[in-house]
Design an enzyme around this catalytic site. Structure first.
Site, PDB file in Angstrom:
ATOM      1  N   ASP A 151       0.848  -1.183   0.000  1.00 41.06           N
ATOM      2  CA  ASP A 151       0.000   0.000   0.000  1.00 41.06           C
ATOM      3  C   ASP A 151       0.890   1.241   0.000  1.00 41.06           C
ATOM      4  O   ASP A 151       1.564   1.528   0.995  1.00 41.06           O
ATOM      5  CB  ASP A 151      -0.872  -0.050   1.264  1.00 41.06           C
ATOM      6  N   ASP A 161      -2.670   4.783  -2.507  1.00 49.24           N
ATOM      7  CA  ASP A 161      -3.627   5.432  -1.616  1.00 49.24           C
ATOM      8  C   ASP A 161      -4.056   6.796  -2.176  1.00 49.24           C
ATOM      9  O   ASP A 161      -3.202   7.580  -2.623  1.00 49.24           O
ATOM     10  CB  ASP A 161      -2.927   5.619  -0.255  1.00 49.24           C
ATOM     11  N   GLU A 170      -6.575   4.025  -5.549  1.00 50.05           N
ATOM     12  CA  GLU A 170      -7.757   4.377  -4.769  1.00 50.05           C
ATOM     13  C   GLU A 170      -8.183   5.770  -5.186  1.00 50.05           C
ATOM     14  O   GLU A 170      -7.418   6.731  -5.031  1.00 50.05           O
ATOM     15  CB  GLU A 170      -7.455   4.353  -3.271  1.00 50.05           C
ATOM     16  N   HIS A 204     -10.733  -1.681   4.855  1.00 51.31           N
ATOM     17  CA  HIS A 204     -10.428  -1.276   6.231  1.00 51.31           C
ATOM     18  C   HIS A 204     -11.040   0.069   6.597  1.00 51.31           C
ATOM     19  O   HIS A 204     -10.896   0.507   7.734  1.00 51.31           O
ATOM     20  CB  HIS A 204      -8.909  -1.208   6.389  1.00 51.31           C
ATOM     21  N   ASP A 205     -11.683   0.742   5.646  1.00 50.56           N
ATOM     22  CA  ASP A 205     -12.307   2.041   5.914  1.00 50.56           C
ATOM     23  C   ASP A 205     -13.833   1.944   5.937  1.00 50.56           C
ATOM     24  O   ASP A 205     -14.509   2.956   6.146  1.00 50.56           O
ATOM     25  CB  ASP A 205     -11.943   3.057   4.819  1.00 50.56           C
TER      26      ASP A 205
HETATM   27  O1  TEU Z   1      -8.566   6.445   2.500  1.00 48.56           O
HETATM   28  C1  TEU Z   1      -9.042   7.493   1.746  1.00 48.56           C
HETATM   29  C2  TEU Z   1     -10.348   8.035   2.126  1.00 48.56           C
HETATM   30  O2  TEU Z   1     -10.662   9.140   1.775  1.00 48.56           O
HETATM   31  C3  TEU Z   1     -11.244   7.231   2.945  1.00 48.56           C
HETATM   32  O3  TEU Z   1     -11.730   6.048   2.582  1.00 48.56           O
HETATM   33  C4  TEU Z   1     -11.488   7.773   4.265  1.00 48.56           C
HETATM   34  O4  TEU Z   1     -11.182   6.853   5.249  1.00 48.56           O
HETATM   35  C5  TEU Z   1     -12.932   8.138   4.370  1.00 48.56           C
HETATM   36  O5  TEU Z   1     -13.358   8.745   3.212  1.00 48.56           O
HETATM   37  C6  TEU Z   1     -13.115   9.119   5.466  1.00 48.56           C
HETATM   38  O6  TEU Z   1     -14.501   9.344   5.591  1.00 48.56           O
HETATM   39  C7  TEU Z   1      -7.216   6.147   2.442  1.00 48.56           C
HETATM   40  C8  TEU Z   1      -6.908   4.969   3.343  1.00 48.56           C
HETATM   41  O7  TEU Z   1      -7.595   3.837   2.855  1.00 48.56           O
HETATM   42  C9  TEU Z   1      -7.289   5.323   4.744  1.00 48.56           C
HETATM   43  O8  TEU Z   1      -7.153   4.254   5.625  1.00 48.56           O
HETATM   44  C10 TEU Z   1      -6.419   6.478   5.160  1.00 48.56           C
HETATM   45  O9  TEU Z   1      -6.805   6.930   6.421  1.00 48.56           O
HETATM   46  C11 TEU Z   1      -6.503   7.641   4.167  1.00 48.56           C
HETATM   47  O10 TEU Z   1      -6.401   7.228   2.814  1.00 48.56           O
HETATM   48  C12 TEU Z   1      -5.360   8.593   4.395  1.00 48.56           C
HETATM   49  O11 TEU Z   1      -4.162   8.002   4.001  1.00 48.56           O
END
Ligand code: TEU
Ligand code: CA
Length: 565
Positions: free
Chosen positions: A97, A198, A250, A324-325
């Site tokens: 990642d 990311d 992403e 994970h989000d």
């Molecule tokens: O996530 C990006 C992102 O914008 C999200 O999915 C976020 O967690 C959500 O929109 C907030 O409401 C990526 C990663 O997957 C995440 O774990 C990180 O925290 C984020 O980037 C920052 O690096």
């Protein structure tokens, strides 16, 4: 066009929560190695490891302080290399990642920048305050609050679209871009072929910074003018030379038009993209922190728009319900109370038989549900903790905030993988960094492996089917029953020479029983006897020959196959 990854399935591991080998309550690489046989049994091709570089762990690894080091929580570089080797011995690739939109403020570059080194300040986005001392713009951080942080010693603000310890990089700087390519090459030399980038569509910031009078600022920095240019350059200078490379970007708040560029068949940017539009269909007013029931027709229309749109442009997408989000899908679009087994399988079939590369998030394959934490003290995620305060300041009652978090918090996905029914779920020999949900007593790997009709074996079958039938990996997709209020149905078709395969997939998203006219599904002249059942989450099929109807029971999901030559 044939893609090497159309038959593949990616499994996402959140290293912190997968398996702890040394009893410190945090998952690690030796723990993952001990579970590789389990993953080989499932049949996956690639493991995406969530951010595992050296990090202060303020955002669980998405705040990287050194991209060339493994975070000691997860083990040593030797552990990582062993993981790669042992995975490879089972025909499993590793995907890392790459958190390239920002670094931790503890990264060497940022430390030099705040000590006054101008060239390192240029690696980030530093701007002077407005005349009244206020931040350069009114943009909001995605984790809440203003997106600029003031550094008094410099009398400058820096931009952080996420946490205050995640400073956005300035990709306009050639030195930044070169370093990012070097990092990819460093890991590639270790035998890593997969890279997830990311929030990569946020890397190209505008040339001037202005207030957003109608929103939170995202329209100024999302899918910025040079994202494609930067991706092409990174591709050329790193993974583009690797025929085995599998890359996924992403894409935050993106558009179909943009994604068609990022992941088209010329392969000069990325293999595929993640987008999130289909996971906002239970937000009230587009607000993550406002609960609404699933808008099923919206879910259908979004997924179909993307499936058909990406196909039309010969572009490729990642298929996923969970990461994970995100909250757990069986609790979100399924039914974790009365129909966990059926609804988890139905959601799996819906996703895995579409056009794209499926991603399974750890625990999804055994039907893990949301954490349902009842007190703020159980939460660990920086976003959840921030929003607890923000919503409280907005006047929301604490019990209502907890209700929102129990549906929306990223911690729902981050609880330890449940391996068995013991109190620590077989995850660790001591208290884990985040609590183990009560359901793990029954919902775990051990119980799944005991029953041949478990959710696990359903996923295993879906993975096998993708590798067996080109219609699944490469076929075209056409929506069916588009107007239906409860069934998600589509047809896939594939031909080579005289050989033809057709697949019809019917997925019932609700707990009712309903009857469908087979003529609407198979076409007027066709008969169900020409089709074989490829996969079904109930033991049988209810067909009424005289009425020419099929009955779908609660959350029933079936795929019918027709082969001809
Ligand atoms: O996530 C990006 C992102 O914008 C999200 O999915 C976020 O967690 C959500 O929109 C907030 O409401 C990526 C990663 O997957 C995440 O774990 C990180 O925290 C984020 O980037 C920052 O690096
Ligand atoms: Ca550990």
């Amino acid at each position: 066009m044939k893609r090497s990854y159309s038959q593949k399935v990616v499994y996402q591991i959140y290293p912190k929560s997968f398996c702890d080998s040394n009893g410190d309550g945090i998952g690690d690489f030796p723990g993952i190695i001990s579970k590789l046989d389990y993953l080989a049994l499932l049949g996956i091709d690639c493991i995406w490891l969530n951010a595992c570089f050296e990090s202060p762990q303020r955002d669980n690894g998405y705040d990287v302080s050194d991209y060339y080091k493994i975070d000691p929580d997860f083990g040593t570089m030797a552990d990582f290399e062993q993981l790669c080797q042992e995975a490879k011995a089972r025909n499993i690739d590793i995907m890392l990642d790459m958190v390239f939109n920002h670094t931790s403020t503890e990264h060497d570059w940022f430390q030099k920048a705040i000590k006054g080194d101008k060239s390192y300040q240029d690696h980030y986005i530093f701007l002077p305050p407005n005349a009244d001392g206020s931040p350069p713009t009114n943009w909001q951080s995605k984790f809440g609050g203003n997106a600029w942080e003031y550094v008094p010693e410099l009398n400058l603000y820096y931009l952080h679209l996420f946490d205050v310890t995640q400073a956005d990089l300035n990709w306009n700087q050639i030195a930044v871009r070169q370093e990012m390519a070097n990092i990819v090459n460093f890991w590639q030399h270790k035998g890593v072929n997969g890279f997830r980038f990311d929030v990569v569509n946020l890397i190209s910031k505008p040339s001037t910074f202005q207030d957003d009078d109608t929103g939170d600022g995202r329209r100024f920095y999302t899918d910025g003018p040079k994202v494609s240019e930067y991706l092409r350059e990174l591709n050329l200078n790193s993974f583009g030379h690797n025929p085995e490379a599998l890359t996924v970007g992403e894409m935050s708040s993106t558009t179909l038009e943009q994604c068609v560029q990022y992941a088209n068949s010329s392969q000069d940017q990325l293999s595929m993209v993640f987008n999130f539009h289909h996971l906002k269909v239970d937000y009230a007013n587009n607000n993550k922190w406002a609960l609404a029931p699933l808008d099923f027709k919206l879910l259908k229309s979004i997924l179909f728009e993307w499936q058909v749109g990406m196909q039309h442009a010969n572009a490729w997408m990642a298929l996923f319900w969970c990461n994970h989000d995100q909250p757990r899908v069986v609790s979100r679009f399924g039914n974790d109370e009365s129909y966990r087994n059926q609804s988890a399988k139905m959601l799996a079939t819906t996703l895995h038989l579409m056009r794209g590369t499926p991603y399974i998030y750890q625990g999804e394959e055994i039907g893990m549900g949301n954490a349902y934490f009842e007190d703020i003290k159980f939460y660990r995620d920086v976003e959840s903790l921030n929003y607890f305060d923000i919503l409280k300041n907005e006047g929301l009652a604490e019990e209502d905030i907890l209700k929102v978090l129990s549906a929306r918090s990223r911690d729902n996905a981050r609880t330890p993988m449940a391996w068995d029914s013991s109190p620590l779920a077989g995850f660790s020999s001591s208290q884990s960094w985040i609590d183990i949900p009560k359901e793990s007593v029954t919902i775990n790997v051990q119980s799944n492996l005991k029953e041949s009709d478990s959710i696990f074996f359903h996923y295993q079958t879906l993975i096998k089917l993708r590798k067996t039938y080109p219609v699944i990996a490469e076929g075209s997709i056409t929506p069916l029953l588009y107007e239906d209020e409860s069934v998600f149905a589509y047809q896939r078709d594939w031909s080579e020479g005289n050989e033809h395969q057709s697949l019809i997939v019917l997925n019932h998203f609700f707990d009712s029983e309903l009857h469908l006219d087979l003529a609407d599904i198979l076409g007027k002249g066709d008969n169900i006897s020409h089709w074989q059942v490829l996969i079904n989450n109930y033991p049988d099929l209810l067909i009424d020959q005289s009425l020419n109807t099929i009955t779908l029971r609660p959350y029933q999901s079936i795929a019918l196959l027709k082969l001809s030559n």
